[in-house]
Design a protein around this motif. Sequence first.
Motif, PDB file in Angstrom:
ATOM      1  N   ALA A  45     -24.117   1.373  -5.142  1.00 42.91           N
ATOM      2  CA  ALA A  45     -22.847   0.822  -4.670  1.00 42.91           C
ATOM      3  C   ALA A  45     -22.767  -0.676  -4.953  1.00 42.91           C
ATOM      4  CB  ALA A  45     -22.687   1.091  -3.174  1.00 42.91           C
ATOM      5  N   HIS A  46     -23.870  -1.391  -4.715  1.00 41.79           N
ATOM      6  CA  HIS A  46     -23.892  -2.829  -5.029  1.00 41.79           C
ATOM      7  C   HIS A  46     -23.699  -3.064  -6.524  1.00 41.79           C
ATOM      8  CE1 HIS A  46     -24.867  -3.966  -1.004  1.00 41.79           C
ATOM      9  NE2 HIS A  46     -26.069  -3.389  -1.000  1.00 41.79           N
ATOM     10  N   GLU A  47     -24.347  -2.230  -7.342  1.00 36.89           N
ATOM     11  CA  GLU A  47     -24.246  -2.372  -8.790  1.00 36.89           C
ATOM     12  C   GLU A  47     -22.810  -2.137  -9.252  1.00 36.89           C
ATOM     13  OE1 GLU A  47     -27.157  -1.179 -12.453  1.00 36.89           O
ATOM     14  OE2 GLU A  47     -26.569   0.428 -11.097  1.00 36.89           O
ATOM     15  N   SER A  48     -22.159  -1.121  -8.680  1.00 35.25           N
ATOM     16  CA  SER A  48     -20.763  -0.848  -9.042  1.00 35.25           C
ATOM     17  C   SER A  48     -19.856  -2.006  -8.629  1.00 35.25           C
ATOM     18  CB  SER A  48     -20.294   0.448  -8.371  1.00 35.25           C
ATOM     19  OG  SER A  48     -21.046   1.553  -8.815  1.00 35.25           O
ATOM     20  N   GLU A  49     -20.109  -2.578  -7.454  1.00 39.39           N
ATOM     21  CA  GLU A  49     -19.297  -3.705  -6.990  1.00 39.39           C
ATOM     22  C   GLU A  49     -19.473  -4.912  -7.906  1.00 39.39           C
ATOM     23  OE1 GLU A  49     -17.068  -3.648  -4.868  1.00 39.39           O
ATOM     24  OE2 GLU A  49     -16.582  -5.764  -4.639  1.00 39.39           O
ATOM     25  N   ILE A  50     -20.714  -5.135  -8.377  1.00 36.31           N
ATOM     26  CA  ILE A  50     -20.967  -6.259  -9.290  1.00 36.31           C
ATOM     27  C   ILE A  50     -20.206  -6.070 -10.592  1.00 36.31           C
ATOM     28  CG2 ILE A  50     -22.756  -7.318 -10.740  1.00 36.31           C
ATOM     29  CD1 ILE A  50     -24.675  -7.018  -8.410  1.00 36.31           C
ATOM     30  N   ARG A  51     -20.209  -4.842 -11.117  1.00 35.18           N
ATOM     31  CA  ARG A  51     -19.444  -4.588 -12.352  1.00 35.18           C
ATOM     32  C   ARG A  51     -17.961  -4.864 -12.149  1.00 35.18           C
ATOM     33  NH1 ARG A  51     -23.155  -0.132 -13.195  1.00 35.18           N
ATOM     34  NH2 ARG A  51     -21.722   1.247 -12.090  1.00 35.18           N
ATOM     35  N   ALA A  52     -17.429  -4.438 -10.996  1.00 36.84           N
ATOM     36  CA  ALA A  52     -16.018  -4.672 -10.714  1.00 36.84           C
ATOM     37  C   ALA A  52     -15.732  -6.167 -10.574  1.00 36.84           C
ATOM     38  CB  ALA A  52     -15.610  -3.938  -9.438  1.00 36.84           C
ATOM     39  N   LEU A  53     -16.636  -6.895  -9.916  1.00 28.82           N
ATOM     40  CA  LEU A  53     -16.455  -8.335  -9.770  1.00 28.82           C
ATOM     41  C   LEU A  53     -16.539  -9.036 -11.117  1.00 28.82           C
ATOM     42  CD1 LEU A  53     -18.619  -8.905  -6.556  1.00 28.82           C
ATOM     43  CD2 LEU A  53     -16.145  -9.210  -6.742  1.00 28.82           C
ATOM     44  N   ASN A  54     -17.457  -8.595 -11.985  1.00 28.02           N
ATOM     45  CA  ASN A  54     -17.560  -9.175 -13.331  1.00 28.02           C
ATOM     46  C   ASN A  54     -16.255  -9.014 -14.093  1.00 28.02           C
ATOM     47  OD1 ASN A  54     -20.179 -10.096 -13.069  1.00 28.02           O
ATOM     48  ND2 ASN A  54     -21.096  -8.223 -13.894  1.00 28.02           N
ATOM     49  N   ASP A  55     -15.680  -7.814 -14.012  1.00 28.40           N
ATOM     50  CA  ASP A  55     -14.418  -7.563 -14.728  1.00 28.40           C
ATOM     51  C   ASP A  55     -13.309  -8.467 -14.192  1.00 28.40           C
ATOM     52  OD1 ASP A  55     -14.982  -3.956 -14.959  1.00 28.40           O
ATOM     53  OD2 ASP A  55     -15.680  -5.624 -16.212  1.00 28.40           O
ATOM     54  N   ARG A  56     -13.252  -8.604 -12.865  1.00 24.86           N
ATOM     55  CA  ARG A  56     -12.197  -9.428 -12.269  1.00 24.86           C
ATOM     56  C   ARG A  56     -12.398 -10.905 -12.619  1.00 24.86           C
ATOM     57  NH1 ARG A  56      -7.154 -10.342 -11.445  1.00 24.86           N
ATOM     58  NH2 ARG A  56      -6.642 -11.340  -9.446  1.00 24.86           N
ATOM     59  N   ILE A  57     -13.645 -11.380 -12.597  1.00 21.32           N
ATOM     60  CA  ILE A  57     -13.934 -12.780 -12.949  1.00 21.32           C
ATOM     61  C   ILE A  57     -13.565 -13.051 -14.405  1.00 21.32           C
ATOM     62  CG2 ILE A  57     -15.818 -14.423 -13.321  1.00 21.32           C
ATOM     63  CD1 ILE A  57     -17.185 -13.199 -10.845  1.00 21.32           C
ATOM     64  N   ASP A  58     -13.934 -12.139 -15.308  1.00 20.85           N
ATOM     65  CA  ASP A  58     -13.583 -12.307 -16.728  1.00 20.85           C
ATOM     66  C   ASP A  58     -12.066 -12.364 -16.908  1.00 20.85           C
ATOM     67  OD1 ASP A  58     -16.280 -10.170 -17.983  1.00 20.85           O
ATOM     68  OD2 ASP A  58     -16.248 -12.285 -17.369  1.00 20.85           O
ATOM     69  N   GLU A  59     -11.361 -11.514 -16.173  1.00 22.09           N
ATOM     70  CA  GLU A  59      -9.898 -11.480 -16.291  1.00 22.09           C
ATOM     71  C   GLU A  59      -9.288 -12.807 -15.831  1.00 22.09           C
ATOM     72  OE1 GLU A  59      -6.110  -9.003 -14.342  1.00 22.09           O
ATOM     73  OE2 GLU A  59      -8.186  -8.365 -13.977  1.00 22.09           O
ATOM     74  N   LEU A  60      -9.778 -13.321 -14.696  1.00 23.74           N
ATOM     75  CA  LEU A  60      -9.239 -14.581 -14.174  1.00 23.74           C
ATOM     76  C   LEU A  60      -9.594 -15.753 -15.072  1.00 23.74           C
ATOM     77  CD1 LEU A  60      -9.918 -14.114 -10.352  1.00 23.74           C
ATOM     78  CD2 LEU A  60      -7.684 -14.204 -11.479  1.00 23.74           C
ATOM     79  N   GLU A  61     -10.820 -15.753 -15.630  1.00 19.53           N
ATOM     80  CA  GLU A  61     -11.209 -16.846 -16.518  1.00 19.53           C
ATOM     81  C   GLU A  61     -10.352 -16.864 -17.770  1.00 19.53           C
ATOM     82  OE1 GLU A  61     -15.931 -17.558 -15.415  1.00 19.53           O
ATOM     83  OE2 GLU A  61     -15.384 -16.318 -17.155  1.00 19.53           O
ATOM     84  N   GLU A  62     -10.008 -15.691 -18.303  1.00 21.40           N
ATOM     85  CA  GLU A  62      -9.103 -15.638 -19.461  1.00 21.40           C
ATOM     86  C   GLU A  62      -7.731 -16.215 -19.106  1.00 21.40           C
ATOM     87  OE1 GLU A  62      -8.953 -11.663 -20.878  1.00 21.40           O
ATOM     88  OE2 GLU A  62     -11.027 -11.653 -21.621  1.00 21.40           O
ATOM     89  N   GLN A  63      -7.271 -15.908 -17.880  1.00 19.42           N
ATOM     90  CA  GLN A  63      -5.984 -16.454 -17.453  1.00 19.42           C
ATOM     91  C   GLN A  63      -6.045 -17.970 -17.313  1.00 19.42           C
ATOM     92  OE1 GLN A  63      -4.658 -14.453 -13.897  1.00 19.42           O
ATOM     93  NE2 GLN A  63      -4.878 -12.411 -14.807  1.00 19.42           N
ATOM     94  N   VAL A  64      -7.164 -18.479 -16.790  1.00 18.52           N
ATOM     95  CA  VAL A  64      -7.326 -19.930 -16.658  1.00 18.52           C
ATOM     96  C   VAL A  64      -7.315 -20.589 -18.032  1.00 18.52           C
ATOM     97  CG1 VAL A  64      -8.961 -21.747 -16.007  1.00 18.52           C
ATOM     98  CG2 VAL A  64      -8.510 -19.862 -14.438  1.00 18.52           C
ATOM     99  N   HIS A  65      -8.052 -19.989 -18.971  1.00 17.36           N
ATOM    100  CA  HIS A  65      -8.064 -20.522 -20.333  1.00 17.36           C
ATOM    101  C   HIS A  65      -6.653 -20.537 -20.923  1.00 17.36           C
ATOM    102  CE1 HIS A  65     -12.295 -21.021 -20.597  1.00 17.36           C
ATOM    103  NE2 HIS A  65     -12.596 -19.718 -20.541  1.00 17.36           N
ATOM    104  N   ALA A  66      -5.915 -19.455 -20.707  1.00 17.57           N
ATOM    105  CA  ALA A  66      -4.557 -19.370 -21.250  1.00 17.57           C
ATOM    106  C   ALA A  66      -3.642 -20.409 -20.600  1.00 17.57           C
ATOM    107  CB  ALA A  66      -3.997 -17.962 -21.033  1.00 17.57           C
TER     108      ALA A  66
END
Length: 463
Positions: A45-66
Amino acid sequence: MDKRSLIADLRDKRADERNAMGNLLEHAKRSRRGLTTGETTRFDAHESEIRALNDRIDELEEQVHADEAAADMAKRFAPGAAARNNPTNEQRNPMSRLTVNEPSTYSREGRNSYFLDLARVAQTGDSEARKRLERNNVEQRAGLTTTNGAGGEFVPPAWVVDQYVRYARPHRVFADLVTTNPLPAGTDIIQLPKVSGGTATAVQGTQNTQVQVTDMTTTSISAPVFTVAGGQVASLQMIQQSPIRTDEVILSDLAAAYAQNLDSLYLTGTGSNGQPTGILTLAGTNAVTWSPTGTPLLTGTATGGTLYSAVASAISKIWSTRFAAPTAIVMHPRRFAWCLAQVDGSNRPIIVPAQGSAFNAPGLLGPDLNAEDPVGTLAGLPVYLDPNIPTNLGTGTNEDRVIVLKADDVFAWEGNIQAGAFEQTYANQLSLFLRLHTYAAFQAGRYPQSISVISGTGLNVTV
C-alpha cells in the motif's frame, strides 16, 4: 495553495511513505524474518501511494515549468523588456536548481583519515581535525536514539564499523539474534520489573459471594552495564606517512575482536568480574542431556536417544513452561557439519537440500552456508551456527552445546562504539595509543524457561 507549496507537501508525504516502508523492513530485519502477510499488505500500500505521489509531483512540476516558460515569454516581449537584465536560468526556473549532498567526512574514497585526525587532536589540538571529528559524530549519530558515552570520545566512520563489526570473524551470530536495544545514557545498571506471581480466577460459587482475589506479586531483575575495550600502540610514522588506510587495518581488527568478545560474553559470561551472565551459565534454563550408550545418531533408534529426539525434548520443555514456541536453534559449526554427515540405511544424507524433493526429512539444508543467516532447519526451526560456542565442555572437555530458545525473550543493550587516540606516556617514542571501547548490558533471565540447553557425551563427536 500554489503549485510549488503543493509539490513540497507531496514530497513530504512521499518521504513519510518511504520512512514507513523502511520501518517495516527494519523491524523484519531485526527480527531476522521476512515480512508477515499484514506487513506485506501495508508495504504494498505504501509503495502504491508513492507511485501515485510520484505521478502527481511530475504532473505539477511540468505545469510549473510550463507556467514559468509562459511568464518568461511574456516578460521578454513586454515593453521595456530589452532594457532589463536577462534573468538567469535559475531565476527563471527555480526547479532546475540541483541539490548536492555533502559527502561524508570520512568516506572510503575520501582523503581525510579518521585516525590521523585523532592523532592530530591528541598531539596538537588541531582545530580543523577536531571539527571534522565532531562533524563525523553528528553524521554517525543522526539516525541513532542514544549518545551514550559521548564524553570527548569520537564515533568511528559508519563505513568502517558497519563493514567490520557486522562481518567480523568469528561472527557475532548469537549477539545479533537476540533483541538488542540502544543503551540509555547515564546509567550503570538496567532494572527490569518482573511479575513473579500472577492473579487468579475461579468460578463464583453462588451469586453475591466473594469472587477469587489473588494479588499479583512482582520483583525485578538487573542487567549491569559492562565495558568491552581494546587498544593498539601505533607508531606516529605509520599513522602519518603510511600509504595504506590505517583506519581500516587497525580499527577493523579491534572491531573484529570486540564482536567476538561480545558474542562470547552473551554465551558464556560468568556473571562476575565485570562480565554478564551468559546463556550457558544462566540458572533456571531447561536442561536436556543427550548421552547415548552407543554410536551417536541424528535420527533412528538408539539407547539414550538421538540428537533429533533431544532437540524435540528441548522444544517441548519451552512449550510446556514458557507456553510459547521457540524461534531458533544455535549450534557450533562442527555440530551442524556432523549432522550433514549423517546418512540413513541406504547411505543417503538425512539433512537434504531445501530445493530438492524430500519426504519426511528431519532437517533441510538452506541454499547458502553463510555466517549470519540460518543455514537450514532442524525439527522445523531455523539453525544458526556460532563458532563462539565452546567445544571444551563436559567431563571430557570435548563437548559443545546446542541451544534451543525463544530469541526475542533475551534482551541486550549496546552503546555506540567509540575510539580515541592518546599520546600520553608514548610521546618519547613517537607512538600513539589507539583505543576502541563501548558499553553494553545483557539479560537472559527474563524468561529462563524460554531457553533449553542440550549437553551430554553425544556432543563430543565430530566429522
